[in-house]
Design an enzyme around this catalytic site. Structure first.
Site, PDB file in Angstrom:
ATOM      1  N   ASP A 281      40.017  38.742  41.241  1.00 17.22           N
ATOM      2  CA  ASP A 281      40.372  39.731  40.223  1.00 17.22           C
ATOM      3  C   ASP A 281      39.862  41.130  40.548  1.00 17.22           C
ATOM      4  O   ASP A 281      39.692  41.957  39.645  1.00 17.22           O
ATOM      5  CB  ASP A 281      39.851  39.281  38.859  1.00 17.22           C
ATOM      6  CG  ASP A 281      40.645  38.103  38.318  1.00 17.22           C
ATOM      7  OD1 ASP A 281      41.883  38.111  38.450  1.00 17.22           O
ATOM      8  OD2 ASP A 281      40.025  37.178  37.768  1.00 17.22           O
TER       9      ASP A 281
ATOM     10  N   ASP B  23      47.924  34.891  38.107  1.00 12.75           N
ATOM     11  CA  ASP B  23      47.296  36.162  37.743  1.00 12.75           C
ATOM     12  C   ASP B  23      47.141  37.088  38.954  1.00 12.75           C
ATOM     13  O   ASP B  23      47.121  38.315  38.819  1.00 12.75           O
ATOM     14  CB  ASP B  23      45.899  35.955  37.156  1.00 12.75           C
ATOM     15  CG  ASP B  23      45.797  34.846  36.131  1.00 12.75           C
ATOM     16  OD1 ASP B  23      46.514  33.844  36.256  1.00 12.75           O
ATOM     17  OD2 ASP B  23      44.952  34.965  35.225  1.00 12.75           O
TER      18      ASP B  23
END
Length: 382
Positions: free
Chosen positions: A89, A150
């Site tokens: 991330d 994601d």
């Protein structure tokens, strides 16, 4: 539309007030209407800087500029300390903080920090298996073969790094990951897996699974939202028509699963009862993603009108039925988000990424400010 402007003005006031309330902490998810404030050690810590930069672009108010630059200083310290960066991330963290500062102000230190972040993301690359490992220590027995949908929103960091440096390693990594995501995370009916596992050494596919969805074979609505937006961004950077078509397919599927008020439940396979949690953040991500997607379509594309209608309906519903517009004491912007329903975490409350994408979608509609996923070529301020 006057609705968008009023919602933005309300969000700006709340964000300004929250600068004093949050101090040097970062909002994560809320509990009972108050944000849990974290040190700079969560995957979500980029969204608050992103909101500050959006508010600065809208107002030109130095209060937002000072607060935003302070968060970038914190991101620089986090990088220097290598603090909780062993995950995929990195794009969420640095695209919305240091890359935003580069896009807006042209600050060379911010650019260099963002390039460091791209290198940090490359550390997640499994060369034998040919994928970006999402979580856990590299080669971890449990997590060593996992990719996650994601990650599509983290790939713009790598595409951008290629544009800045000309080094093919950034672009090649992003393209391989996008291709693998398209092949293995997107199903034949245009729904999606949350995650997919590969044999870490050979790269042989094992199978789809979930971490936050209803079941392994269900469609987690926020995962579908990441796909809509993420593949549109991969198309912007590469011009690969397969990515554009995949974004369109996933948007149509998302639209087909929506209830009457056009805001998603947390998983499209979950039984709908009066208690079934929504995930307003999924619809906020799709709203921003649809604006991006529509802008990439040819003027005569038959999907433009359908997607424009969906964008208007869903964003209007978020403003009218899910936002805190008109609630001056509210801390967050968007109610009824869900973080991890199966894990009983962050149910029916504010999610900082929901607030960010909601504000980005509004800014796109009102001012055509597209967030910080790609360079606008010309510095907008400074």
């Amino acid at each position: 539309m006057a609705m968008w402007k009023a919602a933005i003005e309300d969000a700006v006031l709340k964000t300004r007030r929250n600068i004093g309330k949050f101090g040097d902490k970062f909002p994560h998810v809320s509990d009972g209407g108050s944000y849990e404030l974290r040190d700079n050690d969560e995957w979500t810590c980029g969204f608050w800087p992103g909101m500050l930069w959006l508010c600065y672009e809208y107002t030109k108010d130095e209060v937002f500029l000072e607060a935003a630059r302070s968060t970038v200083s914190g991101m620089k310290k986090r990088m220097e300390e290598n603090k909780v960066l062993a995950h995929h991330d990195i794009g969420f963290l640095y695209s919305l903080s240091s890359k935003a500062e580069w896009i807006i102000l042209g600050d060379e230190d911010a650019k260099n920090l963002t390039l460091e972040a791209a290198d940090k993301l490359l550390e997640r690359w499994n060369d034998k298996g040919q994928f970006i490992q999402a979580w856990g220590p590299m080669g971890d027995e449990t997590e060593g073969g996992r990719i996650i949908i994601d990650c599509l929103l983290n790939l713009p960091l790598l595409y951008w790094a290629y544009e800045q440096t000309g080094d093919e390693k950034y672009r090649n990594t992003a393209v391989i990951q996008a291709d693998k995501s398209r092949r293995f995370l997107v199903r034949g009916d245009d729904s999606s897996y949350h995650t997919f596992f590969f044999e870490p050494v050979t790269g042989e596919p094992i199978g789809g699974a979930t971490h936050q969805g209803f079941t392994n074979g269900s469609t987690w609505s926020r995962g579908q939202a990441w796909g809509v937006y993420g593949f549109a961004l991969s198309y912007r950077y590469t011009g690969n028509a397969a990515y554009l078509e995949t974004s369109k397919r996933m948007a149509r599927y998302f639209a087909s699963q929506l209830p009457e008020d056009s805001v998603a439940y947390w998983d499209f396979y979950a039984e709908v009862t009066p208690e079934t949690p929504r995930d307003s953040s999924a619809s906020a991500i799709v709203a921003a993603g649809l604006h991006e997607l529509i802008g990439l379509l040819e003027p005569d594309d038959p999907d433009r009108a359908e997607f424009a209608d969906l964008l208007e309906r869903s964003l209007a519903s978020l403003v009218k039925n899910y936002s805190t517009t008109g609630e001056p004491e509210a801390e967050g912007l968007l109610k009824h988000g869900s973080y991890h329903v199966r894990g009983n975490l962050g149910l029916d409350d504010y999610m900082v990424w929901g607030d960010y994408y909601y504000l980005e979608a509004l800014m796109r509609m009102e001012r055509n400010i597209p967030g910080y996923w790609y360079d606008r070529k010309e510095r907008t301020l400074g």
